[in-house]
Design an enzyme around this catalytic site. Sequence first.
Site, PDB file in Angstrom:
ATOM      1  N   ARG A 277      51.595  99.060 -26.536  1.00  0.00           N
ATOM      2  CA  ARG A 277      51.631 100.494 -26.810  1.00  0.00           C
ATOM      3  C   ARG A 277      50.788 101.192 -25.768  1.00  0.00           C
ATOM      4  O   ARG A 277      49.735 100.674 -25.351  1.00  0.00           O
ATOM      5  CB  ARG A 277      51.079 100.805 -28.212  1.00  0.00           C
ATOM      6  CG  ARG A 277      52.046 100.537 -29.350  1.00  0.00           C
ATOM      7  CD  ARG A 277      53.269 101.478 -29.327  1.00  0.00           C
ATOM      8  NE  ARG A 277      54.213 101.225 -30.396  1.00  0.00           N
ATOM      9  CZ  ARG A 277      55.330 100.499 -30.293  1.00  0.00           C
ATOM     10  NH1 ARG A 277      55.659  99.927 -29.142  1.00  0.00           N
ATOM     11  NH2 ARG A 277      56.142 100.366 -31.326  1.00  0.00           N
TER      12      ARG A 277
ATOM     13  N   HIS B  93      60.358 101.859 -21.830  1.00  0.00           N
ATOM     14  CA  HIS B  93      60.294 101.265 -23.173  1.00  0.00           C
ATOM     15  C   HIS B  93      61.533 100.414 -23.447  1.00  0.00           C
ATOM     16  O   HIS B  93      62.236 100.606 -24.446  1.00  0.00           O
ATOM     17  CB  HIS B  93      60.120 102.340 -24.257  1.00  0.00           C
ATOM     18  CG  HIS B  93      59.521 101.790 -25.522  1.00  0.00           C
ATOM     19  ND1 HIS B  93      58.606 102.464 -26.303  1.00  0.00           N
ATOM     20  CD2 HIS B  93      59.707 100.590 -26.146  1.00  0.00           C
ATOM     21  CE1 HIS B  93      58.264 101.724 -27.352  1.00  0.00           C
ATOM     22  NE2 HIS B  93      58.922 100.578 -27.270  1.00  0.00           N
TER      23      HIS B  93
END
Length: 310
Positions: free
Chosen positions: A225, A273
Amino acid sequence: MTVNILFAAKADSWAAYETPLKTALAEKGVSANLARDFAPDQVDYIVYAPNSTVQDFTPYTRCKAVLNLWAGVENVVGNQTLTQPLARMVDHGLTQGMIEWVTGHVLRHHLGMDSHIHGLNGAWTKEIPPLAEDRGVTVLGLGALGSACARALKGLGFDVTGWSRGPHDVEGVRCLHGADGLEQALATAEIAVLLLPLTAATEDLMNAERLALMPRGAVILNPGRGALIDDAALLSALDSGQIGHATLDVFRIEPLPADHDFWAHPSVTVTPHIASETRPSSASRVIAENVRRGEASEPFLHLVDRGLGY
Ligand code: NDP
């Protein structure tokens, strides 16, 4: 008995999941109505994506569990209206995808592929990389994804260290934990892979002080993250050469804003991502198994610990 399962995720996910979920539920022998809309007090299970419009779980009075489609739960775990058990996604497709992204990017940096991809400009210069066994790779986080990646890297011959909150045992991997363990794990991290969840305890973990513990010129791969890393500290460490390269898949704000310094930095690779995606066919089997368990009064798989935040 027939259960009502609310699919609370974006419309394009419904198109991808409707058939695989129905197939998986039937294979598990679960009789279910699966839909995007029910009266809340009629819902038995919620298949959930944290970007769904469902943010208040109070009206779902008979719901037995919320089954997250994503591995990361940082955007739902703190929801005070959610009192039902929350399960996160651990899925073969997600794990295999992450192994492929991590090993690919580790090998890129280990082998120094960039110099050949960008071209040697006619200069027959040889830089022989060390063998993998002489390259220290550290995986921060030894959960479903981190332990699978650590094993895969060990399988390629790397000298792998892993770090987690509590003790772990992964064959062939030096497993460390706690604050002292982190210092040791970073000291040998020529390449570090961040596979931690985002929690109060992991936010900004990779700050200036910790980046300085790594060998000079080390590489960071972050498919965990964005907020695990202090962006400003990383940019400064890249500029000074303390960190040689950062390959980043996740960011504090996604999509990464057009004016963010990461885009233009010569020592940063941005991937959008895509390190790993939940795959509808295999993820549907995980969801269906948890519904089956709920109906059989068996413990749910992959429950989130609200106190720890993952
Ligand atoms: P898990 O919950 O299975 O594993 C988390 C690991 O982090 C555990 O080993 C845990 O330690 C460790 N950990 C948690 N908090 C701390 C802490 N404070 N100090 C040290 N170690 C800590 O998660 P997954 O492996 O399934 O996924 C990891 C993350 O990867 C997800 O949370 C998500 O953010 C990210 N992800 C990114 C994707 C992408 O496409 N980029 C796709 C999927 C996931 P312990 O084992 O001791 O509890």
